[in-house]
Each structure stands twice: as structure tokens, then as C-alpha cells.
Motif scaffolding. Structure first.
Motif, short mmCIF file in Angstrom:
data_model
loop_
_atom_site.label_atom_id
_atom_site.label_comp_id
_atom_site.label_asym_id
_atom_site.label_seq_id
_atom_site.Cartn_x
_atom_site.Cartn_y
_atom_site.Cartn_z
N GLY A 125 -15.00 0.50 -4.47
CA GLY A 125 -14.52 0.38 -5.71
C GLY A 125 -13.27 0.01 -6.24
N VAL A 126 -13.45 1.21 -6.73
CA VAL A 126 -12.32 1.45 -6.97
C VAL A 126 -11.46 2.41 -6.64
N VAL A 127 -11.09 2.07 -5.32
CA VAL A 127 -9.72 2.23 -4.21
C VAL A 127 -8.88 0.54 -4.53
N THR A 128 -10.20 0.02 -4.40
CA THR A 128 -10.08 -1.84 -4.84
C THR A 128 -8.98 -2.43 -5.75
N ALA A 129 -9.72 -1.34 -7.62
CA ALA A 129 -9.33 -1.97 -8.43
C ALA A 129 -7.80 -0.86 -8.57
N ALA A 130 -7.56 0.03 -8.15
CA ALA A 130 -6.80 0.80 -8.18
C ALA A 130 -5.46 0.32 -7.09
N THR A 131 -5.34 -0.19 -6.30
CA THR A 131 -5.02 -0.70 -5.11
C THR A 131 -3.35 -1.83 -5.43
N SER A 132 -4.60 -2.97 -6.99
CA SER A 132 -3.73 -3.57 -7.87
C SER A 132 -2.80 -3.69 -9.12
N LEU A 133 -3.26 -2.16 -9.44
CA LEU A 133 -2.74 -1.62 -10.83
C LEU A 133 -1.74 -0.79 -9.46
N ILE A 134 -1.92 -0.17 -8.89
CA ILE A 134 -0.07 0.78 -7.81
C ILE A 134 0.15 -0.53 -7.60
N THR A 135 -0.02 -1.81 -6.98
CA THR A 135 1.00 -2.72 -6.87
C THR A 135 1.90 -3.05 -7.54
N THR A 136 0.83 -3.10 -8.99
CA THR A 136 2.54 -3.52 -9.79
C THR A 136 2.69 -2.72 -10.41
N LEU A 137 2.54 -1.50 -10.25
CA LEU A 137 3.58 -0.50 -11.24
C LEU A 137 4.79 0.01 -10.29
N ALA A 138 4.08 -0.41 -8.89
CA ALA A 138 5.26 0.25 -7.77
C ALA A 138 6.73 -1.20 -7.55
N GLN A 139 6.07 -1.89 -8.41
CA GLN A 139 6.98 -3.43 -7.81
C GLN A 139 7.94 -2.85 -8.82
N LYS A 140 7.63 -2.38 -10.18
CA LYS A 140 9.04 -2.08 -10.90
C LYS A 140 9.38 -0.56 -10.88
N ASN A 141 8.75 -0.10 -10.42
CA ASN A 141 8.93 2.00 -9.93
C ASN A 141 8.56 2.21 -8.83
N PRO A 142 9.66 1.98 -8.14
CA PRO A 142 9.48 2.07 -6.57
C PRO A 142 9.81 3.67 -6.89
N GLU A 143 10.05 4.37 -7.21
CA GLU A 143 10.60 6.20 -6.51
C GLU A 143 9.42 6.13 -7.05
N GLU A 144 8.77 6.42 -8.31
CA GLU A 144 7.98 7.06 -8.40
C GLU A 144 6.31 6.67 -8.44
N PHE A 145 6.11 5.68 -7.05
CA PHE A 145 4.96 5.30 -6.51
C PHE A 145 4.91 5.51 -5.12
N LYS A 146 6.35 5.75 -4.27
CA LYS A 146 6.66 5.71 -2.58
C LYS A 146 5.53 6.46 -2.11
N THR A 147 5.19 7.92 -3.03
CA THR A 147 4.40 8.70 -2.06
C THR A 147 2.57 7.64 -2.00
N SER A 148 2.75 6.17 -2.22
CA SER A 148 1.32 5.83 -2.34
C SER A 148 1.83 4.65 -1.17
N VAL A 149 3.14 4.60 -0.57
CA VAL A 149 2.69 4.39 0.72
C VAL A 149 1.99 5.11 1.99
N SER A 150 2.38 6.78 2.16
CA SER A 150 1.46 7.24 3.58
C SER A 150 0.09 7.03 3.18
N LEU A 151 -0.52 7.15 1.64
CA LEU A 151 -2.14 6.88 1.44
C LEU A 151 -2.51 5.22 1.62
N ALA A 152 -1.48 4.74 1.46
CA ALA A 152 -2.18 3.17 1.64
C ALA A 152 -2.24 3.39 3.46
N VAL A 153 -1.46 3.12 3.78
CA VAL A 153 -0.92 3.16 6.01
C VAL A 153 -2.44 4.00 5.97
N SER A 154 -2.67 5.17 5.42
CA SER A 154 -4.29 6.30 6.06
C SER A 154 -5.11 5.31 5.51
#
Lengths: 144, 938
Positions: B202-231
Motif C-alpha cells: 500500500g505504501v509503495v502504491t501511494a509512493a509511486t504516484s508521488l514519485i512519478t509526479t516529482l520525477a516528471q519535474k525533477n528527473p535528475e533528483e529521482f533518477k535512482t527510482s528507475v532501478s528501484l522500480a524495475v526491481s
């Protein structure tokens, strides 16, 4: 993003409405009337997605009640379509065989369920037991 | 538990709802509601203090009344009072009322904030949840200011309960959307990314929405989310169907979360090789599962599975880099095209439309043409048929154009009225774009008019005339065909227009045949005259005077018609004037003068199809689909469609009252009195002293600017508040740019002032005129501003667009570069290999040549390079350079004062991934500037 979540019956009476973007009240009533008109005009072999203004409607019919969700292009239609069913299953679980009357007379509880599942336009929880947890707390308090 | 109302059922409420249900008429319902409202009002106003239970009951009634569509203008205070109750049920109703009914500029916010503060401090997870939901739902500026600091802390604190974390994540998302300035990136960002690893789904579900929005505007800061999301995704898709317990939905593990993770990955380009392998495995697993026998017969099972599958396909298309996956995706969608579920067919058509634009899968998509055509014929749902039309349009190329156009024409006969105009435009575009044989093109357009004349817009028939006039090989055929078409007893007025125009120009080409002698042609047209509207009649009068020149033998017949009372004394001024003038002209002018005045129309300047512009307009400027852009770039249109459109497209091509015959249509720039805002340098001076100085360029502005060098339409700038879209067209040294300002918020922008600024250096070279826009922009609204452009002499810099406005009490000030570049004033020039090299040698003075050697920034694809050179504005000369891998182009830059011939040569070196670009023009500064601009594109 989910723009709004509606339950409307075949007579066009709104039974639940939740908007995730501010809309004036008179625009709401107009929108609800149009939305249900669109849904009613469709047959079973038509698809469950309607392009409407600048967003899409995803709808499902349960007996005389339509659940209609307005989404923009960032949402996955099929996932929202199943979200509706998940929502109805949760209602069914809580009210044991939910009916339109349950929804009318327990509007506050239906709102709690929806708020647990969708928060400002995003899906936040999909696990039925966790969705219902606050309600069970509520009912326990009420009984004691 | 009671039968209907659960828990602590409120009897009064149940009675009220039953009453409403029993109302026989709307009037009765309104009466009952008014009675109840009066009752509640008196209770709230009464001297007796209400207990929590009563307040709750009345607030509930108000909610119900609101749901029925009645505005509620009281009760807010009582709801706020409920917030401080210690009873969960009362508190919950209070919050519910506020989040449904209170909008962000309520005066009560301070009181509500107080209650929220207490609840957040309570450490009671249910109370905290309610408070966070309330912030997320209302989120006024004042509320955001009060809590923006605290929410990230709650979110990442180690001891926060899972459910509170979920609410906090979505709450932060809302804060970020409405007031990004209050949510600066900080230490918390990296910890938010790690929520993707949280053990609670449930936490991951909510956090993914947040991170998606933040990553759209600040791709550099959230680059690490890619590998975490893939795993995370990998763990989900490989888990056994029962591993995730309640997060498994009909044997599909966490479908909604999977969809969200796949969405998040669409914010980024394909990841590094290490992560990429794992992602590819995931995507393959998802595709494989689609082929496995279903684990359940329930439709919910396959729906959930397909939701994930469609999102995976979206990601594959987004990456557009793995041919193998793209083709597999295409095959999978191909299967769905024949599925019995309408929903799947619809989504498959929609998804395939984007696949058609990928180099790798375009051919694979084409193999499904028969199925798609069949869908067009048999599908019972108009929205599905619409998708089929879109897909046919997207998959069309030279090889299948004739078949697709024929099928679309077929479908048009029975198509729903709502989509006819769009189909007409699409057919017209395809017929033009892929015409090898112009007789086919002419036939197709005439068919369009025959089948759906009412839906053929002016652009379509203007265009056919432009093309017929520009191509002398088709003129005789066109004249013959329109003559035959006009024989029909009832023909559409649009056909009369096309017929009148074409016969007036080229009727002589068929006059040798006694069946279409001058008199027969004239009588045929004149037999339609009285059935037509005024503009068409005006056009026919022009045809008649053209006939006087073409066919002197019927001059007296025509003069008799012009002389008749119905013409000379026509009530319509335009018709009367034409009749008088044409009659006079035919009487007094000598044959020579007549021949000069009524000469055949000169060829139209080559330009972007006005129909394409229309189709884009129909879809709205914000949604000019990339797909069409790509399609446009990919195909080499017979008319050089990548060339900028004419400013005066309609003025030149309109054979309408004021602009026919003499070709006087080339209207100058329209508004001659420059509005105050166009005096650029003056404004700069004023601003530099005032508080509201022009903002520095917005971040990313240069990237966006570069994207517009080779194209004219798209989104120039976007942040949380504002989107700026552009559509522009250029012809010779003139241009016109439409700027669209979209307010993305639900709040009004005040004092909205966009200003176009030219620096002192730029001002003498570039003449820009704008009109002021309305200073208020409503929430969700879009305003348009037109910039008229005149290029006086060659220039280096770009103008700056500065935008200032007030939003929710804060002053916003931003600047972006406006993509008006020298190359926009390019006119392409076709020339032979010999001519090219001759001119090349003539420009061999070292000052005339500028060369740049640079590393490729994008994949080196010949087709894309060609499209870019054409988009740049020069002609692309094929088979000119002895080395086929090289690209050469030629064109003329038009300025008011002079014209500058330009030659360019681009030599790719695939091994070294380098390019050498050489520009030769008669002016050093021009060579320099063009070289700079074009080097950035590869």
C-alpha cells in the motif's frame, strides 16, 4: 489522474459524487446529467470507454446503477475499469450484498471507503481488508 | 445492525432520505429539501447548544442535499466544530463535509488548520489520516504554507504507521501540484525514493504516484527510482499468484501497482544496460503471461492482466528501442484486434496507433490492415470505428495509400455524422501526400465532395485548386472530370465551386471536344447558378469573365447574362458590382488587355497543406499529436509539406469575392498600428528600473528552443501553473505565430501580461507585432495571442517572451526564448547536381563558408536526418552528392531587404559518430547562424 468518481442510477439520480478537481455546483449537475445520458445510450456490445470533452469516461453497470469514473490520459483505462469492480466488491463485502439503498442511507461510509481507495485522484489502496479497517474501527466504537 | 443504516444509524437522516425517495415530482423534492434546509438553519441558529450527535446528523443531511445538486451556503461553522470532537464518527463527518464543500479560498481555513494541527500532533493514526486527507483534498495556499514543512517529515519518519505514510505521500503530491515553491527538494527526496522498497505494498502504491509526479519535474533528483522500480516490478511479476496475499486480484499480483510502476518508468529513457536487461525480462514475462492459459475464467482476471499488459506495451513504445519487443507487442495487439471483448479491441486499436509511428514496428502494424478495415465495416461501436480510422491513417504509407483511401471513402458513405469532417480531412491529406498519379488525387477529392460535400471544408477544395493550378500535367484531366461530375442533376455546391474555378482556368483544354464546347460548358455552369449561394455565384461570375477571354465566340452570350436585370440590379452589392465591372471590362478592353488581366492564375507558392493545419486545429493546439508530426516528417510530401505554411494561405488561395482573378490576394501584415507592447527595447528600459524586472530564462528553455528550430508547432514551456503552446507559419520574409497560454490550475491568473521583447541588436532586423491579451485567465482556460513577424534583415538572437501574472497572491515572472530563427524564412530551392556544385564553387570565399565538426547527440538515422533538413526549411537534394551517405540542401533566406542563397552539406561519419556540417552563403553572418542552429539538431 482520476477527475471524478460517480454513482448514478438509471433515472439519472446521483447517488455518490466525488470530484478531485473543483467544479462549480451547477456545472456538476450538468455534467452528471450528460454523463448518465451518454452511458444510457450505449448498448452492451459497445466498449466501456467514452471520449468526453477533454477526458475519458470509464463506466460499468451494476443492475440499475452506473459507476462512472472520469480520467485524463495519464490513467490506464483497463486498470480503472477493474478499480470500479474492486470498489463494488469492497462495498459488497461491507454491506453484504450491497444495494442502491445501502449507498443512499450510508453515504458517509461509502465516502470513507472511496477515500481509502482513491486520494486526490490517485489510487492509494487496493487491498480490501485494509480499505475496510477504519470502518471496522468506527463500527466497534459505535457498538460500544 | 439496522436494516438499512449501518452503525449508529441516525434516524432523522434515514427518515429524510426516505421522504426524498418518496417524492413524486421534482417540485415535491425541492419543497421537501427547502423545508429541511429551513429546519436545519433554525437549529443551527437556535439558542440551544446542539450536541455532537445532532450536529453530525444535520451536517450529514446537508451533504445529502448537496449531492442532489443543491448549493449549500451554511453549516460550515458547525462542520468545523465537529473537527475538534474526540469522537471519531463526528470528526469524520466534519472532515468529509469540509473536503466536499469547502473550497480553497474559504475564510474558515485558519480554523480548519488549527484542527488539523491538533490531529496531526495526536499520534492517533486514524485522526492523522483524516487530517492528511483533508489537506490533500482542500489544499489552499494558506493550508499549504502551514503544513508543507511537516508532511515530508511525517512521510519519511521511521515510526510512522503505514496507513499514515500512504496518506502523507498523496498529501505531499497535492502540495507539490498546487504550490511547488513550498516543497523544495531536500534530504527527504532520497528517502522518498526508497519507499519503492517498502515492504508494505500500500505504501509503495501511494509512493509511486508521488514519485512519478516529482520525477516528471525533477528527473535528475529521482533518477535512482528507475532501478528501484524495475526491481520492484520484477519481484511482482515473478511472484507466485498467492505471494502477495490481499494485493493479488483474481490471481494477478498487484495489478494497479504494476501499472503505476510501468508509468513511472515512462518518465525516463531506456535505463543503463544492467538494469535494462532486468526490465526486458520483466516485459517479456508480461508478454509471455498473455499467452499462457488463464488462471481463472473470471473476466476480472483477464482484465487485470491486460491492464498490466497494455501499460507494458506503452512502455515498450515509449522506449522505442527494442525491435524484438516492439514486434511482439504488435503481434499481441494484433490478437486483441479480433478478440470478442469490445474493450480490448478498442484499446488495441488505440495502442497500435502509436506503434505505427515507430520505425521498428511500422511494417508489423501494416500486416493487420485487413483486420482494421474489417473493423471499420463491422464494428458496432462508433468509438471503436473512430479508432480504426485513426489507425488506418497512422499506418498509411505509399504502399497502401490507394487501398486505405478507397476504404475510408467507402466508410464515409455510412459514417456517423460526428466523425465525417475528420475523415474527409484525413482522406484529403492522405490522397495528397501519397499521390503518385494526380488523376487519382483529383478523383479522390471529387469523390469526397460527392459523398460528403457538406463536410468538405473550404481548406479541402482550396487545396485541390492549388494543386491543379501548380501541376500542368493534371489540368486537362481535372477539367474533363469536373465537367463530367457537373452533369449530375443534383451536385453539391462545393463541386460547383471547384468546377467553376477549374473550367474558368482550364476549360479551353477540353473545348475541342464538341461534347464540351464552350457554350455547353457555360450553359452547364449557368444551369447551377440560381441554386447557389451568393459567394458561389460571385465565383461563377468570375468564371464567366474568364470565359470571355478563353472563348471569344461566346462573349455576347455572356454579356447578355451579365446585362440581365437579375445581375445588374442584384440586391447583393458584391454580385451587382461584379456584374457591372465585368460587363464593362468585356466591352471596353481590347483583346490584349483582356488576355493580360484575365491570364491564367500563376502557380501558388509551395507550402504546407492548409488541410493538415486544419486537422491539427480540429484536435486543438495542445494536442497536436506527435504522431502526425512524425508521419509528416517521415513522408516526403509531393509539395514539400515540411516547408512552413503560408501566412496568407487563405487570402491567396481564396477565390472569394475580394481576392480572385488578379491575384491581388497577397495581403500585407494585418495590424498596421503597432500596439504599445511591441516597442521592445523601450520596455526593457522601463523594466530594468521597476520591481518587476524581466525574469531570467526559465530552466530548460534552451532545449525547448532547439526543438523548434526544425518544427513550428508544439509545447514551448510547461510548469505546474502554465502551459505555453505554439503554432506558427512562415512564408518568405513574413510569419505569424499563435501563442497559446493555458492555465493549468483551477484558480484565475490576474494581471496576466505576456510581452515579446527584442534586444537592441535584434530590433532593427526583426519586426514583431502583438496584441495585448485579456489580463485575467480563468482556471483551466486558454488564451491565444498572435504575433505578426516580419524579417527585415538577417539576425542572430531570438526574441524573449516574458510572462508576468499573479497567481493565488504570488507574483509569477518567467521568460522563455521565442523560437523565431533565421531559418524560418527559408524557401527551398530544387537544383540539379551540376548547378549545385557550380554554385558551391562560386561561394568558395573563406568568409562565405562556415564549418562545424561535432559529435552526434542523437542516433544517426538517415530518415530522421532528412526530415530535419526539410524541417529546417531548405530543399533536400537527392542524388546530388556523389557520396550517397551525405546530405545536401539548398534554399533562399528571404528578408525584407535582401535574399540570401544558402547551400548546405552534412557528412555523417557513422564509425566515429560524428558529423561535419558545411554552410556556404553569400553572407558570413548567415552562414554562421545557420550552422549554429543546425548543428544543435543532430
Amino acid at each position: 489522474m482520476i477527475k471524478f468518481f460517480l454513482m448514478v442510477n438509471k433515472q439519472g439520480q446521483t447517488r455518490l459524487s466525488r470530484y478531485y478537481e473543483h467544479i462549480e455546483i451547477h456545472k456538476r449537475t450538468m455534467l452528471e446529467a450528460e454523463v448518465i445520458k451518454h452511458c444510457l445510450s450505449r448498448s452492451k456490445d459497445q466498449c466501456s470507454f467514452i471520449e468526453y470533452k477533454d477526458f475519458k469516461l470509464v463506466y460499468r453497470q451494476y443492475a440499475a446503477l452506473f459507476v462512472v469514473v472520469g480520467i485524463n490520459e495519464t490513467e490506464n483505462e483497463m486498470a480503472v475499469y477493474e478499480l470500479i469492480h474492486n470498489f463494488v466488491e469492497v462495498l459488497d463485502k461491507y454491506f453484504s450484498r450491497v444495494s442502491e439503498l445501502d449507498i443512499m442511507f450510508n453515504l458517509d461510509r461509502v465516502h470513507i471507503i472511496l477515500d481509502e481507495m482513491v486520494l486526490n485522484g490517485c489510487i492509494v489502496e487496493t487491498n480490501p481488508n485494509r480499505i475496510l479497517a477504519p470502518l471496522f474501527v468506527l463500527d466497534k466504537v459505535a457498538e460500544s | 445492525m439496522p436494516a438499512v443504516s449501518k452503525g449508529d444509524g441516525m434516524r432523522g437522516l434515514a427518515v429524510f432520505i426516505s421522504d426524498i425517495r418518496n417524492c413524486k415530482s421534482k417540485e415535491a423534492e425541492i419543497k421537501r429539501i427547502n423545508k429541511e434546509l429551513a429546519n436545519i438553519r433554525s437549529k443551527f441558529k437556535g439558542d440551544k447548544a446542539l450536541d455532537g450527535y445532532s450536529k453530525k446528523k444535520y451536517v450529514c443531511k446537508l451533504l445529502f442535499i448537496f449531492l442532489l445538486g443543491h448549493d449549500i451556503d451554511f453549516g460550515h461553522m458547525e462542520a468545523v466544530n465537529l473537527l475538534s470532537s474526540n469522537r471519531y464518527t463526528e470528526k469524520q463527518i466534519g472532515y468529509l463535509f469540509i473536503s466536499v464543500l469547502v473550497n480553497s479560498n474559504s475564510e474558515l481555513i485558519r480554523l480548519i488548520n488549527n484542527a488539523i494541527k491538533n490531529d496531526l500532533a495526536s499520534r492517533n493514526p486514524t485522526f492523522m489520516g483524516l487530517a492528511l486527507h483533508c489537506i490533500a483534498n482542500v489544499c489552499s495556499r494558506e493550508m499549504a504554507e502551514a503544513f508543507a514543512g511537516e508532511i515530508p517529515k511525517i512521510l519519511v519518519a521511521g515510526d510512522t504507521m503505514d496507513s499514515v505514510k500512504q496518506s502523507a505521500a498523496l498529501c505531499l503530491l497535492r502540495l507539490y501540484r498546487t504550490s511547488p515553491d513550498l516543497v523544495p527538494m531536500g534530504d527527504w527526496t532520497s528517502r522518498v525514493v526508497h519507499l519503492l522498497n517498502d515492504q508494505h505494498l500500500g505504501v509503495v502504491t501511494a509512493a509511486t504516484s508521488l514519485i512519478t509526479t516529482l520525477a516528471q519535474k525533477n528527473p535528475e533528483e529521482f533518477k535512482t527510482s528507475v532501478s528501484l522500480a524495475v526491481s520492484r516490478l520484477s519481484r511482482i511479476v515473478t511472484s507466485a499468484s498467492t505471494d502477495l496475499q490481499d494485493y493479488t486480484y483474481y490471481f494477478v499480483p498487484a495489478p494497479w501497482l504494476s501499472v503505476k510502476l510501468l508509468r513511472l518508468l515512462q518518465c525516463y529513457p531506456p535505463p543503463d544496460p544492467a538494469v535494462r536487461g532486468r526490465l526486458t525480462e520483466c516485459l517479456e514475462t508480461i508478454l509471455n503471461k498473455a499467452q499462457e492459459p488463464p488462471k481463472s475464467k473470471k473476466v476480472q482476471h483477464s482484465n487485470a492482466k491486460n491492464a498490466v499488459l497494455f501499460e507494458a506495451i506503452s512502455l515498450i513504445i515509449h522506449h522505442d528501442s527494442e525491435p524484438n519487443l516492439l514486434v511482439r507487442a504488435c503481434n499481441q495487439l494484433g490478437q486483441f484486434l479480433q478478440h470478442r471483448e469490445t474493450n480490448l479491441r478498442y484499446l488495441a486499436l488505440e495502442s497500435m496507433c502509436t506503434l505505427a509511428s515507430s520505425e521498428f514496428s511500422h511494417e508489423a502494424v501494416k500486416t493487420h490492415i485487413e483486420t482494421v478495415i474489417n473493423a471499420l465495416k463491422t464494428e458496432r461501436d462508433v468509438s471503436v470505428r473512430q479508432r480504426a480510422v485513426d489507425l488506418l491513417y497512422a499506418m498509411c504509407d505509399r504502399s497502401n495509400a490507394q487501398q486505405i483511401v478507397a476504404e475510408m471513402l467507402n466508410y464515409l458513405e455510412t459514417a456517423d455524422y460526428s466523425i465525417r469532417e475528420e475523415i474527409v480531412l484525413k482522406v484529403a491529406i492522405l490522397a495528397e501526400k501519397y499521390a503518385v498519379d494526380y488523376t487519382w488525387y483529383v478523383d479522390t477529392i471529387l469523390n469526397l465532395i460527392r459523398i460528403a460535400g457538406d463536410y468538405v471544408s473550404e481548406e479541402v477544395w482550396y487545396r485541390v485548386i492549388q494543386i491543379v493550378i501548380n501541376r500542368d500535367d493534371v489540368q486537362g484531366y481535372a477539367a474533363k472530370t469536373v465537367f463530367e461530375a457537373l452533369q449530375a442533376p443534383a451536385c453539391h455546391e462545393n463541386l460547383v465551386k471547384v468546377g467553376g474555378y477549374i473550367l474558368g482556368e482550364f476549360g479551353n483544354l477540353i473545348a475541342g471536344d464538341p461534347r464540351s464546347s464552350p457554350l455547353i460548358q457555360f450553359n452547364l455552369l449557368h444551369s447551377k447558378f440560381h441554386l447557389c449561394s451568393v459567394p458561389t455565384r460571385a465565383l461563377l461570375l468570375s468564371t464567366y469573365i474568364k470565359f470571355v477571354n478563353l472563348f471569344p465566340e461566346i462573349k455576347t452570350t455572356i454579356q447578355d447574362v451579365l446585362r440581365s436585370d437579375s445581375q445588374l440590379k442584384n440586391a447583393d452589392v458584391e454580385l451587382q458590382q461584379r456584374a457591372v465591372e465585368y460587363l464593362r471590362l468585356s466591352t471596353i478592353a481590347s483583346t490584349d488587355i483582356l488576355a493580360t488581366v484575365l491570364e491564367e492564375m500563376p502557380p501558388f507558392p509551395e507550402r504546407e497543406s492548409s488541410i493538415l493545419a486544419k486537422l491539427k486545429k480540429k484536435k486543438g493546439p495542445g494536442t497536436v499529436t506527435d504522431l502526425e508530426e512524425i508521419k509528416k516528417e517521415r513522408s516526403s510530401d509531393m509539395n514539400g509539406s515540411a516547408e512552413p505554411a503560408s501566412v496568407n494561405a487563405s487570402a491567396v488561395s481564396t477565390p472569394s469575392p475580394s481576392a480572385d482573378l488578379l491575384g491581388l490576394g497577397a495581403a500585407p501584415l494585418t495590424n498596421s498600428a503597432p500596439p504599445p507592447s511591441s516597442s521592445g527595447s523601450l520596455l526593457v528600459d522601463v523594466f530594468s528600473d521597476s520591481a518587476s524586472a524581466v525574469a531570467p530564462l526559465a530552466p530548460g528553455s534552451d532545449d525547448n528552443f532547439a526543438r523548434f528550430v526544425c518544427k513550428n508547432n508544439g509545447v514551448l514551456f510547461e510548469n505546474q501553473l502554465l502551459q505555453i503552446g505554439l503554432k506558427s507559419e512562415f512564408r518568405q520574409n513574413l510569419g505569424r505565430m499563435f501563442i497559446f497560454y493555458g492555465n493549468k490550475t483551477s484558480t484565475q491568473f490576474l494581471n496576466f501580461t505576456p510581452t515579446v521583447i527584442c534586444s537592441d541588436d535584434l530590433q532593427p532586423s526583426l519586426n514583431l507585432q502583438t496584441k495585448p491579451v485579456d489580463p485575467t485567465v480563468d482556471g483551466g482556460a486558454q488564451v491565444q495571442q498572435v504575433v505578426n513577424i516580419e524579417c527585415v534583415s538577417d539576425f542572430m538572437e531570438a526574441p524573449i517572451l516574458n510572462i508576468q501574472f499573479r497567481y493565488g497572491g504570488t507574483f509569477q515572472n518567467l521568460s522563455v526564448k521565442l523560437p523565431i530563427t533565421l531559418n524560418k524564412f527559408f524557401q527551398p530551392t530544387e537544383m540539379s547536381s551540376q548547378d549545385f556544385f557550380q554554385r558551391w564553387k562560386q561561394l568558395s570565399n573563406p568568409k562565405q563558408e562556415v564549418q562545424n565538426i561535432f559529435k552526434a547527440k542523437h542516433p544517426m538515422d538517415a530518415e530522421i536526418t532528412k526530415a530535419k533538413i526539410i524541417g529546417f526549411g531548405s530543399a533536400l537534394l537527392e542524388e546530388v552528392d556523389p557520396n550517397p551517405a551525405n546530405f545536401v540542401g539548398a534554399g533562399i533566406i528571404h528578408t525584407k531587404t535582401t535574399q540570401i542563397g544558402c547551400l548546405l552539406r552534412l557528412e555523417p561519419n557513422l564509425q566515429a559518430q560524428m558529423y561535419r556540417l558545411t554552410l556556404r552563403t553569400s553572407k558570413e553572418a548567415v552562414s554562421q547562424r545557420l550552422c549554429e542552429l543546425l548543428s544543435e539538431q543532430f
